[in-house]
Motif scaffolding. Structure first.
Motif, PDB file in Angstrom:
ATOM      1  N   SER A  16      68.239 -42.410  36.778  1.00  0.00           N
ATOM      2  CA  SER A  16      68.054 -43.275  35.614  1.00  0.00           C
ATOM      3  C   SER A  16      67.349 -44.570  36.019  1.00  0.00           C
ATOM      4  O   SER A  16      66.476 -45.060  35.298  1.00  0.00           O
ATOM      5  CB  SER A  16      69.379 -43.552  34.888  1.00  0.00           C
ATOM      6  OG  SER A  16      70.330 -44.126  35.731  1.00  0.00           O
ATOM      7  N   ILE A  20      63.688 -45.965  34.604  1.00  0.00           N
ATOM      8  CA  ILE A  20      63.551 -47.319  34.057  1.00  0.00           C
ATOM      9  C   ILE A  20      62.452 -48.082  34.791  1.00  0.00           C
ATOM     10  O   ILE A  20      61.657 -48.804  34.181  1.00  0.00           O
ATOM     11  CB  ILE A  20      64.892 -48.078  34.116  1.00  0.00           C
ATOM     12  CG1 ILE A  20      65.863 -47.495  33.092  1.00  0.00           C
ATOM     13  CG2 ILE A  20      64.707 -49.570  33.923  1.00  0.00           C
ATOM     14  CD1 ILE A  20      65.452 -47.674  31.635  1.00  0.00           C
ATOM     15  N   GLU A  37      67.976 -50.204  28.613  1.00  0.00           N
ATOM     16  CA  GLU A  37      69.382 -50.147  29.023  1.00  0.00           C
ATOM     17  C   GLU A  37      69.546 -48.922  29.918  1.00  0.00           C
ATOM     18  O   GLU A  37      68.963 -47.884  29.641  1.00  0.00           O
ATOM     19  CB  GLU A  37      70.297 -49.951  27.815  1.00  0.00           C
ATOM     20  CG  GLU A  37      70.189 -51.003  26.742  1.00  0.00           C
ATOM     21  CD  GLU A  37      70.983 -50.574  25.520  1.00  0.00           C
ATOM     22  OE1 GLU A  37      72.228 -50.497  25.617  1.00  0.00           O
ATOM     23  OE2 GLU A  37      70.351 -50.284  24.494  1.00  0.00           O
ATOM     24  N   PHE A  38      70.341 -49.041  30.969  1.00  0.00           N
ATOM     25  CA  PHE A  38      70.596 -47.869  31.789  1.00  0.00           C
ATOM     26  C   PHE A  38      71.902 -48.035  32.551  1.00  0.00           C
ATOM     27  O   PHE A  38      72.443 -49.121  32.682  1.00  0.00           O
ATOM     28  CB  PHE A  38      69.435 -47.602  32.753  1.00  0.00           C
ATOM     29  CG  PHE A  38      69.384 -48.526  33.940  1.00  0.00           C
ATOM     30  CD1 PHE A  38      69.845 -48.097  35.170  1.00  0.00           C
ATOM     31  CD2 PHE A  38      68.895 -49.813  33.821  1.00  0.00           C
ATOM     32  CE1 PHE A  38      69.803 -48.941  36.265  1.00  0.00           C
ATOM     33  CE2 PHE A  38      68.848 -50.661  34.908  1.00  0.00           C
ATOM     34  CZ  PHE A  38      69.307 -50.222  36.139  1.00  0.00           C
ATOM     35  N   TYR A  42      72.279 -42.246  32.365  1.00  0.00           N
ATOM     36  CA  TYR A  42      71.619 -42.448  31.069  1.00  0.00           C
ATOM     37  C   TYR A  42      70.614 -43.598  31.129  1.00  0.00           C
ATOM     38  O   TYR A  42      70.682 -44.475  31.978  1.00  0.00           O
ATOM     39  CB  TYR A  42      72.643 -42.743  29.966  1.00  0.00           C
ATOM     40  CG  TYR A  42      73.199 -44.142  30.023  1.00  0.00           C
ATOM     41  CD1 TYR A  42      72.607 -45.171  29.296  1.00  0.00           C
ATOM     42  CD2 TYR A  42      74.297 -44.444  30.805  1.00  0.00           C
ATOM     43  CE1 TYR A  42      73.108 -46.460  29.359  1.00  0.00           C
ATOM     44  CE2 TYR A  42      74.803 -45.726  30.868  1.00  0.00           C
ATOM     45  CZ  TYR A  42      74.201 -46.734  30.149  1.00  0.00           C
ATOM     46  OH  TYR A  42      74.684 -48.013  30.219  1.00  0.00           O
ATOM     47  N   ALA A  43      69.683 -43.544  30.186  1.00  0.00           N
ATOM     48  CA  ALA A  43      68.735 -44.638  29.948  1.00  0.00           C
ATOM     49  C   ALA A  43      68.447 -44.664  28.460  1.00  0.00           C
ATOM     50  O   ALA A  43      68.413 -43.622  27.805  1.00  0.00           O
ATOM     51  CB  ALA A  43      67.447 -44.427  30.735  1.00  0.00           C
ATOM     52  N   ARG A  44      68.283 -45.853  27.918  1.00  0.00           N
ATOM     53  CA  ARG A  44      67.919 -46.021  26.515  1.00  0.00           C
ATOM     54  C   ARG A  44      66.760 -47.008  26.410  1.00  0.00           C
ATOM     55  O   ARG A  44      66.752 -48.031  27.079  1.00  0.00           O
ATOM     56  CB  ARG A  44      69.111 -46.536  25.707  1.00  0.00           C
ATOM     57  CG  ARG A  44      70.169 -45.507  25.458  1.00  0.00           C
ATOM     58  CD  ARG A  44      71.217 -45.977  24.472  1.00  0.00           C
ATOM     59  NE  ARG A  44      72.163 -46.911  25.049  1.00  0.00           N
ATOM     60  CZ  ARG A  44      73.299 -46.568  25.643  1.00  0.00           C
ATOM     61  NH1 ARG A  44      73.635 -45.308  25.736  1.00  0.00           N
ATOM     62  NH2 ARG A  44      74.113 -47.485  26.116  1.00  0.00           N
TER      63      ARG A  44
END
Length: 65
Positions: A16, A20, A37-38, A42-44
């Motif tokens: 992740s 990013i 965000e990470f 996960y990463a968003r």
């Protein structure tokens, strides 16, 4: 203000973080900076669009990359 939000799952923290880092490099080159965000697995990415009459070309370029 419009926004595009995408979440992605990864096998671990390192993957992740790597993702990013790649996104941040593309964003800097395109001069279009999303919220990132990470954490572990996960990463968003959230892209905010402030263009008043619709989407700008740079919005599509960043989302595609």
């Amino acid at each position: 203000i419009l926004f595009f939000k995408k979440g992605i799952k990864f096998a671990n923290f390192a993957n992740s973080l790597s993702f990013i880092n790649k996104v941040s490099e593309i964003a800097e080159n395109e001069n279009h900076h999303p919220d990132l965000e990470f954490g572990w697995g996960y990463a968003r990415i959230t892209i905010f669009i402030f263009f008043l009459n619709g989407l700008a070309e740079s919005d599509f370029i960043l989302a595609q990359k």
